[in-house]
Design an enzyme around this catalytic site. Structure first.
Site, PDB file in Angstrom:
ATOM      1  N   CYS A   1     -10.775  18.175  21.121  1.00 39.09           N
ATOM      2  CA  CYS A   1     -11.204  18.338  22.489  1.00 39.09           C
ATOM      3  C   CYS A   1     -10.412  19.483  23.299  1.00 39.09           C
ATOM      4  CB  CYS A   1     -11.343  16.957  23.068  1.00 39.09           C
ATOM      5  SG  CYS A   1      -9.854  16.375  23.532  1.00 39.09           S
TER       6      CYS A   1
ATOM      7  N   CYS B   1      -6.549  19.007  23.481  1.00 42.23           N
ATOM      8  CA  CYS B   1      -5.910  19.144  22.577  1.00 42.23           C
ATOM      9  C   CYS B   1      -5.321  20.598  22.386  1.00 42.23           C
ATOM     10  CB  CYS B   1      -6.415  18.756  21.359  1.00 42.23           C
ATOM     11  SG  CYS B   1      -7.143  17.146  21.293  1.00 42.23           S
TER      12      CYS B   1
END
Lengths: 76, 357
Positions: free
Chosen positions: A10, A13
């Protein structure tokens, strides 16, 4: 120094990976940066809340994205 | 994974950068009086804008609708910002790891209740659902309690509560919270009783696992404040259009639309509307902020309260993306049982409200 960024991919990250790289470059030491995206691998490293930052096998941060300056401290 | 990009609050970038302790602290100190002054001045400013600047007639339909919008819109956004900032700050102290360790000490129905209640306050993002699920199960949190947490965390959260409170009043906010926690509690408890551990994907219990500790979380006032500010920016930045649309619709309905439009299909007399609302709501995904304006429209146009709340619970609590993610850790039987029990629970809540209210 081995830096691992844990997370299924996502936005947070990705941001953590960018910052970790910037922080590591600032330190001038040799490093490798790996993105760990598979769930079994994340769990095996002892991280429950992503994104996680693991340096040389030690969990340094999880569940949030620290600043570049904070990451630099974590890498020292 | 691309599924999680719009399914949780963690999708947006969350840069934590910029001002240090004094700078951000000073900014807050200056912002607080300004916030209060602005908030207190909203009503006279809105009236001035509607009846003076726009030259609308006080007491006229259009005038009152516009006055309502220019007052209520900024008011709700200002309150939302303040509440999310406060809650986000407090949440930096609550980690899923601590919730997990607390739950691992309990068994039976008590663990389900605790999990359902802690789900309200614990920060949760569906992109972490799988590591979280494994982390819970592997350190000994009962499977049923893990499910109670998974149901409650997305369904009952601070943003949902706040919006329900500001748009519909404390009664509906309280009803939603209590019944949401009840659905999470009971469905997790039933799953626990069914002893479905064998329907987990085997790797969940087999892979090498290390219990994470609560280390690595945010530390220090400045870091927490920055995280809270960032979370506020993310959440308010994402939900403000929905809120304004919701209020605009509310303002319009104030005097214009026929209120009985949906009564035939979603009113109390149509009993089948509750299961239908849940059936439609389960595959849909929206967070609480996105769904509340729709609920507002449904209610204003004659839908029964139970039907509208059941719809909201189905949309926020269960979703297709989360189902796909959870399929990685549980076999179809368990997944179907989970979806079925929660859906039935939500339907029962809908019926209960329609009968009681």
């Amino acid at each position: 120094m081995k830096i691992e960024v844990l997370g299924s991919g996502c936005a947070k990250c990705k941001l953590l990976a960018e910052r970790a790289e910037e922080a590591a470059r600032g330190l001038g030491t040799e490093f490798t940066l790996v993105k760990v995206t598979e769930y079994p691998d994340i769990v095996a490293r002892g991280v429950m809340s992503t994104p996680g930052l693991v340096v040389d096998g030690v969990v340094k941060s999880q569940g949030h994205v620290p600043t570049v300056a904070a990451i630099r401290e974590l890498l020292r | 994974m691309t599924l999680d990009t719009n399914s949780c609050g963690c999708a947006g970038p969350a840069p934590v950068s910029g001002p240090g302790f004094w700078k951000s602290g000073g900014w807050l100190l200056a912002a607080l009086p300004a916030w209060i002054a602005l908030y207190l001045g909203l009503k006279p400013m809105a009236d001035w804008l509607a009846f003076h600047a726009f030259g609308l007639q006080p007491g006229s339909r259009l005038g009152e609708a516009v006055a309502f919008f220019v007052y209520d819109g900024p008011k709700v956004l200002m309150l939302l910002g303040a509440v999310v900032l406060g809650v986000s700050f407090v949440q930096t102290f609550i980690s899923p790891e601590r919730t997990r360790d607390l739950l691992a000490k309990h068994t039976g129905a008590w663990s389900n209740l605790l999990a359902a209640v802690l789900g309200i306050a614990t920060p949760f993002c569906s992109c972490s659902a799988v590591p979280l699920f494994i982390g819970f199960v592997r350190v000994g949190v009962p499977l049923g309690a893990t499910f109670s947490f998974l149901v409650s965390a997305p369904m009952v959260n601070e943003v949902a509560l706040f919006l329900l409170l500001s748009l519909f009043g404390w009664r509906i906010a309280l009803l939603y919270t209590v019944t949401g926690v009840a659905v999470a509690f009971v469905s997790g408890w039933i799953i626990g009783k069914l002893r479905m551990e064998k329907h987990l994907e085997p790797w969940v219990l087999d892979i090498p696992f290390e219990a994470s500790t609560a280390t690595g979380g945010p530390r220090g006032f400045s870091v927490r404040l920055e995280l809270a500010l960032q979370a506020t920016k993310d959440i308010v930045g994402k939900v403000w259009p929905y809120i304004l649309i919701g209020i605009a619709v509310g303002a319009f309905l104030h005097g214009y639309a026929p209120a009985e439009l949906l009564a035939r299909f979603m009113g109390k007399s149509a009993w089948w509307s509750v299961p239908l609302a849940v059936l439609v709501g389960v595959p849909l995904y929206a967070n609480a902020a996105g769904i509340i304006p729709i609920v507002q429209v449904l209610l204003a146009k004659g839908a029964a309260l139970g039907t509208a709340l059941a719809f909201m619970m189905a949309v926020t609590g269960l979703s297709l993306p989360e189902t796909v993610i959870l399929r990685k850790v549980m076999r179809p039987v368990l997944l179907a049982t989970f979806l079925g029990i929660v859906a039935v629970g939500i339907v029962l809540v809908g019926f209960l409200f329609n009968v009681l209210m």
